[in-house]
Enzyme design. Structure first.
Site, PDB file in Angstrom:
ATOM      1  N   LYS A  69     -12.309  -4.715   2.395  1.00 47.10           N
ATOM      2  CA  LYS A  69     -11.736  -3.859   3.430  1.00 47.10           C
ATOM      3  C   LYS A  69     -12.622  -2.633   3.588  1.00 47.10           C
ATOM      4  CE  LYS A  69      -7.646  -1.203   4.664  1.00 47.10           C
ATOM      5  NZ  LYS A  69      -6.263  -0.879   4.332  1.00 47.10           N
ATOM      6  N   ARG A 103      -3.011   3.796  12.591  1.00 44.08           N
ATOM      7  CA  ARG A 103      -2.559   5.022  11.911  1.00 44.08           C
ATOM      8  C   ARG A 103      -1.587   5.799  12.773  1.00 44.08           C
ATOM      9  NH1 ARG A 103      -8.192   6.546   8.776  1.00 44.08           N
ATOM     10  NH2 ARG A 103      -8.266   4.567   7.641  1.00 44.08           N
ATOM     11  N   GLU A 129     -16.602  -7.791  -4.334  1.00 45.40           N
ATOM     12  CA  GLU A 129     -15.163  -7.504  -4.195  1.00 45.40           C
ATOM     13  C   GLU A 129     -14.358  -8.809  -4.155  1.00 45.40           C
ATOM     14  OE1 GLU A 129     -13.108  -5.090  -4.255  1.00 45.40           O
ATOM     15  OE2 GLU A 129     -14.200  -3.234  -3.890  1.00 45.40           O
ATOM     16  N   CYS A 158      -0.027   4.239   1.584  1.00 48.92           N
ATOM     17  CA  CYS A 158      -0.406   5.262   2.574  1.00 48.92           C
ATOM     18  C   CYS A 158       0.682   5.581   3.600  1.00 48.92           C
ATOM     19  CB  CYS A 158      -1.721   4.919   3.258  1.00 48.92           C
ATOM     20  SG  CYS A 158      -1.658   3.451   4.289  1.00 48.92           S
ATOM     21  N   TYR A 164      -2.632  -9.003  16.408  1.00 46.60           N
ATOM     22  CA  TYR A 164      -1.546  -8.516  17.262  1.00 46.60           C
ATOM     23  C   TYR A 164      -1.450  -9.354  18.537  1.00 46.60           C
ATOM     24  CZ  TYR A 164      -2.087  -4.656  14.027  1.00 46.60           C
ATOM     25  OH  TYR A 164      -2.186  -3.916  12.874  1.00 46.60           O
ATOM     26  N   LYS A 223     -11.828  -7.410   6.450  1.00 49.53           N
ATOM     27  CA  LYS A 223     -11.188  -6.537   7.434  1.00 49.53           C
ATOM     28  C   LYS A 223     -12.064  -5.321   7.687  1.00 49.53           C
ATOM     29  CE  LYS A 223      -7.253  -3.583   7.942  1.00 49.53           C
ATOM     30  NZ  LYS A 223      -6.184  -2.904   7.275  1.00 49.53           N
ATOM     31  N   CYS A 250      -3.836   6.150   0.037  1.00 49.42           N
ATOM     32  CA  CYS A 250      -3.333   4.852  -0.420  1.00 49.42           C
ATOM     33  C   CYS A 250      -2.981   4.847  -1.907  1.00 49.42           C
ATOM     34  CB  CYS A 250      -4.358   3.764  -0.116  1.00 49.42           C
ATOM     35  SG  CYS A 250      -4.764   3.660   1.641  1.00 49.42           S
ATOM     36  N   SER A 304      -6.133  -3.165  14.717  1.00 53.32           N
ATOM     37  CA  SER A 304      -5.517  -2.461  15.843  1.00 53.32           C
ATOM     38  C   SER A 304      -6.522  -1.998  16.897  1.00 53.32           C
ATOM     39  CB  SER A 304      -4.710  -1.275  15.326  1.00 53.32           C
ATOM     40  OG  SER A 304      -5.523  -0.404  14.563  1.00 53.32           O
ATOM     41  N   CYS A 343       0.866  -1.172   0.000  1.00 52.30           N
ATOM     42  CA  CYS A 343       0.000   0.000   0.000  1.00 52.30           C
ATOM     43  C   CYS A 343       0.904   1.222   0.000  1.00 52.30           C
ATOM     44  CB  CYS A 343      -0.895   0.016   1.234  1.00 52.30           C
ATOM     45  SG  CYS A 343      -2.231   1.233   1.118  1.00 52.30           S
TER      46      CYS A 343
HETATM   47  C1  PBG Z   1      -2.884   0.290   4.960  1.00 48.36           C
HETATM   48  C2  PBG Z   1      -3.445  -0.507   6.059  1.00 48.36           C
HETATM   49  C3  PBG Z   1      -4.222  -0.108   7.174  1.00 48.36           C
HETATM   50  C4  PBG Z   1      -4.371  -1.237   7.967  1.00 48.36           C
HETATM   51  C5  PBG Z   1      -3.739  -2.282   7.325  1.00 48.36           C
HETATM   52  N1  PBG Z   1      -3.200  -1.823   6.149  1.00 48.36           N
HETATM   53  C6  PBG Z   1      -4.713   1.223   7.551  1.00 48.36           C
HETATM   54  C7  PBG Z   1      -5.738   1.894   6.770  1.00 48.36           C
HETATM   55  O1  PBG Z   1      -6.268   1.391   5.776  1.00 48.36           O
HETATM   56  O2  PBG Z   1      -6.023   3.028   7.143  1.00 48.36           O
HETATM   57  C8  PBG Z   1      -5.066  -1.293   9.303  1.00 48.36           C
HETATM   58  C9  PBG Z   1      -4.577  -2.349  10.223  1.00 48.36           C
HETATM   59  C10 PBG Z   1      -4.999  -2.201  11.630  1.00 48.36           C
HETATM   60  O3  PBG Z   1      -5.775  -1.309  12.018  1.00 48.36           O
HETATM   61  O4  PBG Z   1      -4.544  -3.030  12.438  1.00 48.36           O
HETATM   62  N2  PBG Z   1      -3.748   0.705   3.992  1.00 48.36           N
END
Ligand code: PBG
Length: 326
Positions: free
Chosen positions: A196, A206, A234, A123, A314, A249, A131, A275, A121
């Site tokens: 996602k 983030r 998707e 971002c 995690y 996700k 992204c 997270s 990605c």
């Molecule tokens: C990158 C990405 C993100 C996460 C995984 N890959 C953040 C987002 O899309 O803002 C989130 C993972 C997490 O919250 O543990 N695009």
């Protein structure tokens, strides 16, 4: 006669041995993927404030970490990079000596059999935190695709075992597949973040990865939370483009999506226990409001019961440690 008192469901709940005998779902360490944050620099190990127990590591610190992870029999890690320099096009994402490229080489040298999955990605690498690249104020899908496939290729050239695109651009699985195949990497699987969603539960990530968009949000590319039929489209699309494993996700607010994807498709299915889901348990446990271990076990079990084969979490390390000490 199927009635009480002949029927007593409690008979099979009386002892732990009986409960274990009829248990329908179980989380195994071999189902888990442990996400890690890799920061450019040397001798860095800093705890992420909003994610107690999770650290940012510089590549040189990885051998020790990786040996412990592999020793716990966790089969795979997922790597996120935090580069020193960000720019408009996220060029440190595909730099041959970028932070992730370095990290992969270090890990492969210390424990070659550990599966290294890389998040693909832009971002974390763009100055604007989106992204994809921006044209006239919009995230430009088709201009982003070659940058993503270049990133994927450089990860694979550094030794990555699985590529996991998380950007939500249309067509990225196809583009990455074509580029990898063209360079002789037909054997490298793609784990696509297929469904996602836009989510408040990415908040701590983030902070950890420094990837909050400078302006706006990700609603023009990540999925709208109320939709489930769209998630099936998707997934169908990513499978058609060549995804080997598909992902839903976040996990907890989307258990119904996991179940529907499981019932509709035969591909291996992953779910990302993100997270915010991790941090909520940690925060409540620190205050003594919930039993941490039980809450984690219940959470991971729910994700499996919903139909996930693989869980990105995690909690992988602490979960594996508990099992080892049982
Ligand atoms: C990158 C990405 C993100 C996460 C995984 N890959 C953040 C987002 O899309 O803002 C989130 C993972 C997490 O919250 O543990 N695009």
């Amino acid at each position: 006669m199927t009635d009480f008192p002949r029927v007593r469901l409690r008979r099979l709940r009386r002892t732990e041995a009986l409960r274990a005998l009829v248990r329908e779902n179980q989380v195994n360490v071999s189902d888990l993927i442990y996400p890690m944050f890799i920061v450019e620099g040397k001798k860095i190990k800093e705890e992420i404030t909003s994610m107690p127990g999770i650290f940012r590591h510089s590549p040189d610190q990885l051998p020790l970490e990786i040996e412990e992870i592999a020793g716990l029999k966790i089969p795979a890690v997922l790597l996120f990079g935090i580069p020193e320099n960000k720019d408009e096009t996220g060029s440190s994402a595909y730099h041959p000596d970028g932070v992730i490229q370095q990290a992969i080489r270090v890990i492969k040298k210390s424990v070659p059999e550990l599966i290294v999955i890389t998040d693909v990605c832009l971002c974390e690498y763009t100055s604007h935190g989106h992204c994809g690249v921006i044209t006239n104020g919009e995230i430009d899908n088709d201009k982003t695709l070659p940058l993503l496939s270049e990133t994927a290729l450089s990860h694979v050239e550094s030794g990555a075992d699985i590529i996991a695109p998380s950007d939500m651009m249309d067509g990225r699985v196809k583009t990455i597949r074509e580029v990898l195949d063209g360079k002789g990497f037909q054997h490298i699987p793609i784990l696509s973040y297929a469904a996602k969603y836009v989510s408040a539960f990415y908040g701590p990530f983030r902070e950890a990865a420094g990837s909050t968009p400078q302006s706006g949000d990700r609603r023009a590319y990540q999925m709208d939370p109320p939709n489930v039929r769209e998630a099936l489209r998707e997934v169908e699309q990513d499978i058609a483009e060549g995804a080997d494993i598909v992902m839903v996700k976040p996990a907890l607010a989307y258990l119904d999506v996991i179940r529907q994807v499981r019932d509709t498709f035969n591909h291996p299915l992953a779910a990302y226990n993100v997270s915010g889901e991790y941090s909520m348990i940690k925060a409540a446990a620190q205050r003594g409001w919930i039993d941490e271990k039980q809450a984690i076990l219940e959470t991971l079990t729910a994700i499996k019961r919903a139909g996930a084969d693989i869980i990105l979490t995690y909690h992988a390390r602490e979960f594996a440690r508990w099992l080892r000490n049982e």
